[in-house]
Design a protein around this motif. Sequence first.
Motif, PDB file in Angstrom:
ATOM      1  N   PRO A 141       0.403 -10.266  -4.564  1.00  0.00           N
ATOM      2  CA  PRO A 141       0.083  -9.107  -3.716  1.00  0.00           C
ATOM      3  C   PRO A 141       1.326  -8.418  -3.141  1.00  0.00           C
ATOM      4  O   PRO A 141       1.326  -7.212  -2.916  1.00  0.00           O
ATOM      5  N   SER A 142       2.388  -9.193  -2.911  1.00  0.00           N
ATOM      6  CA  SER A 142       3.620  -8.578  -2.410  1.00  0.00           C
ATOM      7  C   SER A 142       4.197  -7.603  -3.418  1.00  0.00           C
ATOM      8  O   SER A 142       4.773  -6.568  -3.046  1.00  0.00           O
ATOM      9  N   VAL A 143       4.047  -7.916  -4.715  1.00  0.00           N
ATOM     10  CA  VAL A 143       4.526  -7.012  -5.758  1.00  0.00           C
ATOM     11  C   VAL A 143       3.718  -5.721  -5.747  1.00  0.00           C
ATOM     12  O   VAL A 143       4.259  -4.626  -5.892  1.00  0.00           O
ATOM     13  N   THR A 144       2.421  -5.849  -5.537  1.00  0.00           N
ATOM     14  CA  THR A 144       1.568  -4.660  -5.458  1.00  0.00           C
ATOM     15  C   THR A 144       1.943  -3.799  -4.257  1.00  0.00           C
ATOM     16  O   THR A 144       2.076  -2.572  -4.363  1.00  0.00           O
ATOM     17  N   ARG A 145       2.158  -4.440  -3.107  1.00  0.00           N
ATOM     18  CA  ARG A 145       2.555  -3.683  -1.920  1.00  0.00           C
ATOM     19  C   ARG A 145       3.920  -3.030  -2.106  1.00  0.00           C
ATOM     20  O   ARG A 145       4.165  -1.920  -1.609  1.00  0.00           O
ATOM     21  N   PHE A 146       4.810  -3.715  -2.822  1.00  0.00           N
ATOM     22  CA  PHE A 146       6.121  -3.152  -3.126  1.00  0.00           C
ATOM     23  C   PHE A 146       5.976  -1.852  -3.922  1.00  0.00           C
ATOM     24  O   PHE A 146       6.610  -0.834  -3.598  1.00  0.00           O
ATOM     25  N   ALA A 147       5.146  -1.875  -4.952  1.00  0.00           N
ATOM     26  CA  ALA A 147       4.934  -0.672  -5.758  1.00  0.00           C
ATOM     27  C   ALA A 147       4.364   0.458  -4.916  1.00  0.00           C
ATOM     28  O   ALA A 147       4.772   1.620  -5.026  1.00  0.00           O
ATOM     29  N   MET A 148       3.425   0.128  -4.046  1.00  0.00           N
ATOM     30  CA  MET A 148       2.811   1.149  -3.196  1.00  0.00           C
ATOM     31  C   MET A 148       3.805   1.689  -2.174  1.00  0.00           C
ATOM     32  O   MET A 148       3.756   2.869  -1.824  1.00  0.00           O
TER      33      MET A 148
ATOM     34  N   LEU B 286       4.030   1.677 -11.466  1.00  0.00           N
ATOM     35  CA  LEU B 286       5.475   1.468 -11.353  1.00  0.00           C
ATOM     36  C   LEU B 286       6.045   1.006 -12.690  1.00  0.00           C
ATOM     37  O   LEU B 286       7.120   1.464 -13.109  1.00  0.00           O
ATOM     38  N   ARG B 287       5.335   0.120 -13.385  1.00  0.00           N
ATOM     39  CA  ARG B 287       5.823  -0.376 -14.667  1.00  0.00           C
ATOM     40  C   ARG B 287       5.907   0.746 -15.698  1.00  0.00           C
ATOM     41  O   ARG B 287       6.854   0.804 -16.477  1.00  0.00           O
ATOM     42  N   ARG B 288       4.944   1.660 -15.672  1.00  0.00           N
ATOM     43  CA  ARG B 288       5.007   2.808 -16.595  1.00  0.00           C
ATOM     44  C   ARG B 288       6.247   3.652 -16.304  1.00  0.00           C
ATOM     45  O   ARG B 288       6.910   4.143 -17.231  1.00  0.00           O
TER      46      ARG B 288
END
Length: 283
Positions: free
Chosen positions: A59-66, A76-78
């Motif tokens: 979830p921290s990775v998801t929040r980072f992207a947001m 973000l990966r795209r």
Amino acid sequence: MRRLRVVNGGAVRPVLDLFSGARLTPTQRRIAHSLVEHAAKAAYLSAAEVADLAGVSQPSVTRFAMALGYSGYPALRRELRALTDGVEPAPEGNAMQLAVRGETEHLERLHGQLGRLDDVERAARLLVDSRPLPVLGLRAAAPLAGYFGYFAAKVHPDVRVLDGAGSPLLDRLDQARAAGADAMLAVVLPRYPRESLEVIREAKTHGYAIVTITDSVVSPAAELADVVLPAAVGTQLVFDLHTGPMAMAMVLLQAMCDAAPELAQRRLEDFEQTAARRHVFTA
């Protein structure tokens, strides 16, 4: 802090630029570092793989992207793929080298900014005339406030560093005002402590002129200041680099010496005589 391995590749710069200037938490900085560290394959890592590399939760990775403005990690990966596809390897250096290079770029901008010294000289006049001179610096800014205060005390008769949080801080501000202070230097750096802003507001209600060293003219502290002296901080490591603000602090102190040269010279000579008598230094 874990050691970063050397990265050699043209993919490093596009990935690093993606995070440049973003205000990230220390955990998010770790994720950014992992992506830079593995720039050549970052665009093909899953959120779980990135989390494992950075030692954080998925979830921290998801929040980072947001936090970077994306709808989630897939978006973000795209973007990472668009930035790095077809990039040829180039000897750019590792992430640590790039962070230091970023500081040289900040100093180059500061060099250009100092082509006009109007704000620095105005700030110096306000501060050198204040008796006493309060210097505010909380949390990350406390070491810089202390550094400035240590040297300022050699040329100013009464410097009071305000680096302790809580209600005694406002007491010390009131005491300085009662003793005659009419200007304050506030060092306010990201992530902008709320208490620093509250102290500045309180100081303004008591008639203080506020000189602020901060990272940007649009920082929350800038709008409260009478004179803003901006100097960018480095954001490419897990914790900020404060090379620019430190340089600005010493430039301001030089300007204070220039604004009252006789006072500065007299106090410096007194200090040298005292230091020699007490054998303070070995050389």
